[in-house]
Scaffold this active site. Structure first.
Site, PDB file in Angstrom:
ATOM      1  N   LYS A   1       0.810  -1.247   0.231  1.00  0.00           N
ATOM      2  CA  LYS A   1      -0.369  -0.093   0.398  1.00  0.00           C
ATOM      3  C   LYS A   1       0.762   1.155   0.294  1.00  0.00           C
ATOM      4  CE  LYS A   1      -3.342   1.667   3.047  1.00  0.00           C
ATOM      5  NZ  LYS A   1      -5.093   1.854   4.019  1.00  0.00           N
TER       6      LYS A   1
ATOM      7  N   HIS B   1      -0.172   4.646   0.007  1.00  0.00           N
ATOM      8  CA  HIS B   1      -0.849   5.849   0.793  1.00  0.00           C
ATOM      9  C   HIS B   1      -1.019   4.953   2.441  1.00  0.00           C
ATOM     10  CE1 HIS B   1      -4.150   3.592  -0.350  1.00  0.00           C
ATOM     11  NE2 HIS B   1      -4.954   4.237   0.137  1.00  0.00           N
TER      12      HIS B   1
END
Ligand SMILES: O=P(O)(O)OC[C@H]1O[C@H](OP(=O)(O)OP(=O)(O)O)[C@H](O)[C@@H]1O
Ligand SMILES: O=C(O)c1cc(=O)[nH]c(=O)[nH]1
Length: 241
Positions: free
Chosen positions: A121, A123
């Site tokens: 991921k 963010h």
């Protein structure tokens, strides 16, 4: 259908109950299946089908009991985190943390779960790990099956990269089969991926049930043709360890 206790008298009642819920819940499928390793199997254990509350409870109870059984033989076995490899390991590890804490709160109330993202991921909190950080922790992997060992090696690599220490592995079903190689089809037994993890890392690799338990269980509650196909598969792919 025979009573669970009498049908599987030589394995503990919780294993027999688990096997029965796998067969009646349709988690164990019989037919022709291509495995991740490309091997063609006459049976398939689909852990994604433990999605109903009673089935999820049956598998988390069986993992928790198996861990407790092992702990009674090796009190030095210790772990801080249950790690569930994505995807199917995720609910299995999570539910087992809860079940262990229910069964033995004094020992397991502080136990954590953790799992990986298949894609990092980029963010928010970012990263590959969801749940407890693994750094400095003793980690027990909870997964469905190990066949060729590819998925397990990936999980072990993630744990080590995160600074964790592998404490052990538990799978639902030990398929008792050899790792793939050029000579796969000649029926000669070779070491299993489960045995390889035991030897290479010196940690316990536990299973709730084995292929032998499954074949025995099918004698009580299954189909004769399925049993023959499973025995043929076992003769061809059985592990030496
Ligand atoms: O021992 P191996 O030959 O590597 O195969 C066994 C593993 O492969 C499958 O998971 P998969 O990686 O397909 O992920 P999933 O949980 O997302 O289905 C399966 O659930 C086992 O965990
Ligand atoms: O080897 C595999 O890919 C495999 C076997 C099995 O029984 N279940 C599963 O989900 N994967």
């Amino acid at each position: 259908m025979a009573d669970t206790q009498t049908a599987r008298a030589h394995i503990p009642a919780y294993k027999a109950a688990f096997l029965q819920s796998c067969i009646t819940g349709g988690v164990l499928k019989f037919g022709t299946f291509e495995l991740k390793s490309k091997r063609i199997s006459p049976y398939f254990f689909n852990a994604g089908l433990f999605h109903r509350a009673d089935l999820l409870r049956s598998i988390s109870t069986a993992y928790a009991q198996s861990i407790r059984d092992y702990l009674s033989t090796d009190p030095n076995f210790q772990f801080d985190v249950l790690f569930g490899p994505a995807y199917k390991g995720i609910p299995l590890a999570t539910a087992t943390v809860d079940k262990l804490a229910q069964i033995d709160p004094d020992r397991f109330e502080g136990l954590s779960y953790s799992f990986n993202r298949k894609e990092a991921k980029d963010h928010g909190e970012g990263g590959n790990i969801v749940g407890a950080p693994l750094k400095g922790k003793r980690v027990l992997i909870v997964d469905d099956v190990i066949t060729a060992g590819t998925a397990m090696k990936e999980a072990i690599d993630i744990i080590r990269k995160e600074g964790g220490e592998l404490a052990g592995v538990i799978v639902a079903l030990d398929r008792m089969e050899k790792m793939p190689a050029q000579t796969d089809d000649d029926g000669t037994p070779r070491p299993s991926a489960i045995g390889e993890v035991r030897r290479q890392y010196g940690v316990p690799v536990l299973s709730i049930i084995t292929l032998d338990d499954l074949i025995d269980g099918l004698r009580e509650m299954g189909d004769e043709d399925d049993i023959k196909r499973l025995e043929g598969y076992k003769a061809r792919y059985r592990a030496s360890d």
